[in-house]
Design a protein around this motif. Structure first.
Motif, PDB file in Angstrom:
ATOM      1  N   ASP A   9      -5.205 -29.843   5.784  1.00 38.17           N
ATOM      2  CA  ASP A   9      -5.156 -29.496   7.192  1.00 38.17           C
ATOM      3  C   ASP A   9      -3.801 -28.876   7.527  1.00 38.17           C
ATOM      4  O   ASP A   9      -2.752 -29.400   7.124  1.00 38.17           O
ATOM      5  N   VAL A  10      -3.808 -27.781   8.245  1.00 38.31           N
ATOM      6  CA  VAL A  10      -2.570 -27.074   8.577  1.00 38.31           C
ATOM      7  C   VAL A  10      -1.646 -27.952   9.423  1.00 38.31           C
ATOM      8  O   VAL A  10      -0.430 -27.910   9.273  1.00 38.31           O
ATOM      9  N   ASP A  16       5.677 -32.317   8.688  1.00 38.86           N
ATOM     10  CA  ASP A  16       6.922 -32.757   8.055  1.00 38.86           C
ATOM     11  C   ASP A  16       8.046 -31.762   8.330  1.00 38.86           C
ATOM     12  O   ASP A  16       7.871 -30.555   8.146  1.00 38.86           O
ATOM     13  N   PRO A  17       9.235 -32.244   8.752  1.00 43.10           N
ATOM     14  CA  PRO A  17      10.355 -31.337   9.038  1.00 43.10           C
ATOM     15  C   PRO A  17      10.809 -30.514   7.829  1.00 43.10           C
ATOM     16  O   PRO A  17      11.224 -29.364   7.989  1.00 43.10           O
ATOM     17  N   LEU A  55       2.083 -27.187   1.188  1.00 44.64           N
ATOM     18  CA  LEU A  55       1.940 -25.947   1.956  1.00 44.64           C
ATOM     19  C   LEU A  55       0.925 -25.010   1.303  1.00 44.64           C
ATOM     20  O   LEU A  55       0.169 -24.324   2.001  1.00 44.64           O
ATOM     21  N   LYS A  56       0.900 -24.988  -0.035  1.00 45.07           N
ATOM     22  CA  LYS A  56      -0.103 -24.176  -0.746  1.00 45.07           C
ATOM     23  C   LYS A  56      -1.509 -24.682  -0.465  1.00 45.07           C
ATOM     24  O   LYS A  56      -2.438 -23.892  -0.268  1.00 45.07           O
ATOM     25  N   THR A  77      -0.969 -16.721   8.406  1.00 44.23           N
ATOM     26  CA  THR A  77      -2.277 -16.673   9.061  1.00 44.23           C
ATOM     27  C   THR A  77      -2.781 -18.046   9.529  1.00 44.23           C
ATOM     28  O   THR A  77      -3.244 -18.161  10.666  1.00 44.23           O
ATOM     29  N   PRO A  78      -2.701 -19.101   8.717  1.00 40.51           N
ATOM     30  CA  PRO A  78      -3.177 -20.405   9.196  1.00 40.51           C
ATOM     31  C   PRO A  78      -2.397 -20.949  10.397  1.00 40.51           C
ATOM     32  O   PRO A  78      -2.905 -21.808  11.126  1.00 40.51           O
ATOM     33  N   LEU A  79      -1.196 -20.455  10.634  1.00 44.40           N
ATOM     34  CA  LEU A  79      -0.417 -20.910  11.793  1.00 44.40           C
ATOM     35  C   LEU A  79      -1.029 -20.458  13.108  1.00 44.40           C
ATOM     36  O   LEU A  79      -0.724 -21.006  14.167  1.00 44.40           O
ATOM     37  N   LYS A  80      -1.926 -19.473  13.049  1.00 45.82           N
ATOM     38  CA  LYS A  80      -2.626 -19.014  14.258  1.00 45.82           C
ATOM     39  C   LYS A  80      -3.411 -20.152  14.890  1.00 45.82           C
ATOM     40  O   LYS A  80      -3.479 -20.272  16.115  1.00 45.82           O
ATOM     41  N   GLU A  81      -3.971 -21.036  14.070  1.00 45.34           N
ATOM     42  CA  GLU A  81      -4.700 -22.202  14.585  1.00 45.34           C
ATOM     43  C   GLU A  81      -3.776 -23.094  15.414  1.00 45.34           C
ATOM     44  O   GLU A  81      -4.143 -23.565  16.492  1.00 45.34           O
ATOM     45  N   VAL A  82      -2.570 -23.302  14.931  1.00 43.25           N
ATOM     46  CA  VAL A  82      -1.588 -24.115  15.652  1.00 43.25           C
ATOM     47  C   VAL A  82      -1.184 -23.406  16.945  1.00 43.25           C
ATOM     48  O   VAL A  82      -1.102 -24.021  18.007  1.00 43.25           O
TER      49      VAL A  82
END
Length: 108
Positions: A9-10, A16-17, A55-56, A77-82
């Motif tokens: 899950d993104v 985690d910092p 992250l991978k 690209t997956p950060l778009k969900e966030v």
């Protein structure tokens, strides 16, 4: 489930910092080898590799073998969900603040 087919899950990945710092670092460059990444952290190469693996698994980092070293680059690209999730709450709070401002103006 084997390691190749595991998808993380993104939100778990960015929680985690250290991983957020890795994402930020990789956003500033085209790609970096592990030894260049590791010098920015107060942990060993194995620990940094574990964070990169997470992250991978979330498809946020792409690894490429070049000879004996592995180079890493960001896949944002997956950060778009966030971003989509956070932007909903931005609208939520903007609406609440606007209502509060109206109430405060009425009190004057």
């Amino acid at each position: 489930m084997n390691e190749k087919s595991q998808v993380r899950d993104v939100y778990d990945a960015v929680a985690d910092p250290t991983r957020r710092k890795l994402i930020q670092m990789l956003a500033d460059v085209e790609e970096l080898p592990l030894h260049e990444i590791t010098v920015h952290f107060q942990m060993g190469r194995t620990a940094v590799s574990k964070h990169l693996s997470i992250l991978k698994e979330a498809n946020l980092v792409i690894a490429r073998k070049v000879g004996r070293e592995t180079r890493y680059r960001l896949n944002a690209t997956p950060l778009k969900e966030v971003q989509d999730w956070v932007s909903f709450y931005e609208g939520f709070w903007n609406e609440r603040i606007a209502k509060l401002n109206l109430l405060l103006e009425e009190k004057k």
